[in-house]
Scaffold this motif. Structure first.
Motif, PDB file in Angstrom:
ATOM      1  N   UNK A 154      -1.139   4.121   3.724  1.00 29.68           N
ATOM      2  CA  UNK A 154      -0.301   5.311   3.841  1.00 29.68           C
ATOM      3  C   UNK A 154       0.315   5.424   5.235  1.00 29.68           C
ATOM      4  N   UNK A 155      -0.498   5.148   6.259  1.00 30.67           N
ATOM      5  CA  UNK A 155       0.010   5.215   7.638  1.00 30.67           C
ATOM      6  C   UNK A 155       1.090   4.151   7.857  1.00 30.67           C
ATOM      7  N   UNK A 156       0.878   2.972   7.285  1.00 32.27           N
ATOM      8  CA  UNK A 156       1.873   1.915   7.400  1.00 32.27           C
ATOM      9  C   UNK A 156       3.186   2.328   6.726  1.00 32.27           C
ATOM     10  N   UNK A 157       3.087   2.872   5.523  1.00 25.93           N
ATOM     11  CA  UNK A 157       4.285   3.291   4.797  1.00 25.93           C
ATOM     12  C   UNK A 157       5.014   4.407   5.539  1.00 25.93           C
ATOM     13  N   UNK A 158       4.265   5.335   6.128  1.00 19.23           N
ATOM     14  CA  UNK A 158       4.896   6.400   6.914  1.00 19.23           C
ATOM     15  C   UNK A 158       5.634   5.829   8.124  1.00 19.23           C
ATOM     16  N   UNK A 159       5.073   4.777   8.737  1.00 25.60           N
ATOM     17  CA  UNK A 159       5.758   4.157   9.875  1.00 25.60           C
ATOM     18  C   UNK A 159       7.009   3.409   9.420  1.00 25.60           C
ATOM     19  N   UNK A 160       7.095   3.118   8.114  1.00 25.36           N
ATOM     20  CA  UNK A 160       8.289   2.494   7.546  1.00 25.36           C
ATOM     21  C   UNK A 160       9.331   3.535   7.118  1.00 25.36           C
ATOM     22  N   UNK A 161       8.946   4.825   7.198  1.00 23.10           N
ATOM     23  CA  UNK A 161       9.876   5.888   6.838  1.00 23.10           C
ATOM     24  C   UNK A 161       9.480   6.703   5.633  1.00 23.10           C
ATOM     25  N   UNK A 162       8.331   6.409   5.022  1.00 29.89           N
ATOM     26  CA  UNK A 162       7.858   7.210   3.883  1.00 29.89           C
ATOM     27  C   UNK A 162       7.380   8.577   4.362  1.00 29.89           C
ATOM     28  N   UNK A 163       7.224   9.490   3.427  1.00 32.82           N
ATOM     29  CA  UNK A 163       6.739  10.838   3.748  1.00 32.82           C
ATOM     30  C   UNK A 163       5.524  11.144   2.885  1.00 32.82           C
ATOM     31  N   UNK A 164       4.357  10.755   3.402  1.00 33.49           N
ATOM     32  CA  UNK A 164       3.100  10.954   2.681  1.00 33.49           C
ATOM     33  C   UNK A 164       2.230  11.887   3.494  1.00 33.49           C
ATOM     34  N   UNK A 165       1.742  12.958   2.880  1.00 32.38           N
ATOM     35  CA  UNK A 165       0.829  13.882   3.546  1.00 32.38           C
ATOM     36  C   UNK A 165      -0.461  13.980   2.739  1.00 32.38           C
TER      37      UNK A 165
END
Length: 435
Positions: free
Chosen positions: A202-213
């Motif tokens: 999840x942290x990796x995807x957020x650093x790619x621009x995803x929005x996961x909380x």
């Protein structure tokens, strides 16, 4: 096929550096399929299962550059979707359990995905319903060719929705997250697995621009975005290897320091080993295990026999129950091991019984271990590794046993442990690889 020849009964001493986490690697290596930009991943373990996935991605069209051992740059700019229906793809992907996690990214970015029935450990039924039920809720249509054992799924456009999984599947959660990050709208994802490796994804995807909380909980909220970009990601140390090394130190009465363990991501693992009577200390981000002549299994408050069982995170990981079982054979006291998740994972106990351990296999899911308290050492035998975790458990047993042991089918161990024989020799083990 190769084998390990081991002369046991030797005390070991030294430092062991933990490899990158296999289970995280198999997830995050699929994430570059979500973008055309470059993604750099470090601390990738050099093991068979991970290398197979890297080869599969390259054959699919992902450009891969090896910067140094453990660090790669991935760019999935041009993916050959037609290759996914070939016999070569079916053969490659079918040999690896982790290949299932390419489906979510392919579906999200290209609108379709394919996968043969994936391989992996023969530890019991490992259904894929959770993955495809999640995709269907996002709006995809699923087809399974029973004759070919081939899955296909497609969707013109994925749409955010409410998902409540019937089981907190780690790979299912990873796959659904990777599909939902590019879906239109918001996905509310309940009973999601929340292992550190899922948190890392999840942290990796957020650093790619995803929005996961909601990361680290079992309730995730995913706001879909139109596209993702590149990133740098470093894989955590492998908690299963850390647990394996704790068990190794206890069984061989050795003084071992396990380096850079990311203690905050170990959950109940240290305390579970402590309940077996094993002493260990946190020294910065290292674990120091002193040499112990003996260790005694704890009981419940009322004096009844201790039960150790697997459970979804933050419970105890099922991948370490085999290690716990082996370690208990030389403890003082008894313990009930309850493997809830997989019905074939305890079948390797017959080899431990041949070595002299006192174990009662109650049923496919439960085994009672009667600790020998080192009064009767295990004896070396010839045996065959049935899967990754049982294989390294038998390796630990052999290193503590009197005399010579031979473990065949060590390709199973190589699937999950990097250069294990070399690293063990460096701390004094008498182990060699033979053909």
């Amino acid at each position: 096929m190769s084998s390990f020849e081991i002369y046991g009964g030797k005390k070991l001493k030294g430092e062991l550096t933990v490899q990158g986490a296999k289970n995280e690697a198999l997830q995050v290596l699929c994430a570059p399929l979500l973008t055309a930009e470059k993604v750099t991943i470090s601390n990738i373990p050099d093991i068979v299962d991970v290398n197979k996935l890297i080869d599969l991605l390259q054959t699919m069209g992902v450009k891969i550059e090896k910067v140094e051992r453990g660090t790669y740059v991935f760019q999935a700019k041009e993916i050959d979707l037609s290759y996914l229906e070939t016999e070569d793809f079916k053969k490659r992907a079918g040999s690896l359990r982790g290949s299932i996690m390419i489906v979510g990214p392919l579906l999200a970015r290209f609108g379709k995905g394919f996968i043969p029935k994936p391989g992996g450990d023969k530890i019991g039924r490992r259904r894929l319903d959770t993955h495809f039920d999640g995709f269907a809720l996002l709006g995809a249509k699923f087809n399974y060719d029973a004759g070919e054992h081939f899955y296909s799924i497609e969707a013109k456009k994925l749409k955010g929705t409410y998902i409540h999984l019937d089981e907190a599947s780690v790979t299912g959660t990873a796959n659904i997250i990777m599909a939902a990050v590019l879906a239109e709208g918001t996905t509310t994802f309940y009973n999601a697995a929340c292992e550190p490796y899922i948190q890392q994804l999840c942290k990796m995807l957020n650093s790619m621009g995803a929005k996961i909380s909601g990361i680290s909980s079992n309730l995730l909220t995913i706001e879909g975005v139109k596209e993702l970009g590149g990133c740098y990601h470093r894989i955590l140390p492998d908690m299963i290897e850390i647990g394996s090394f704790i068990g190794l130190a206890a069984m061989t009465q050795s003084e071992i320091t396990i380096k850079d363990v990311s203690w905050e991501n170990l959950g109940v693992i240290p305390n579970t080993f402590k309940r077996l009577g094993i002493k260990l200390e946190r020294r910065g981000d290292d674990i120091f295990v002193p040499a112990q002549d003996s260790y005694e299994i704890d009981t419940f408050i009322d004096g009844s026999i201790l039960t150790i069982y697997d459970a979804p995170w933050p419970g105890f990981t099922p991948d370490l129950l085999s290690i716990i079982l082996v370690v208990a054979t030389q403890a003082k006291g008894s313990v009930l091991i309850h493997q809830k998740m997989f019905e074939s994972r305890l079948f390797f106990t017959d080899k431990l019984i041949d070595m002299g351990a006192q174990i009662i296999l109650c049923d496919p899911h439960r085994a009672t271990v009667i600790g020998l308290g080192r009064q009767h050492k295990l004896r070396g035998i010839q045996m065959t590794s049935p899967d990754i975790r049982a294989g390294v458990s038998l390796l630990i047993a052999a290193l503590s046993a009197e005399g010579k042991s031979v473990i065949h089918n060590i390709e199973q161990i190589d699937r999950g442990y990097q250069d294990i024989d070399i690293r063990l020799r460096n701390i004094g083990a008498d182990i060699r690889r033979i053909n």
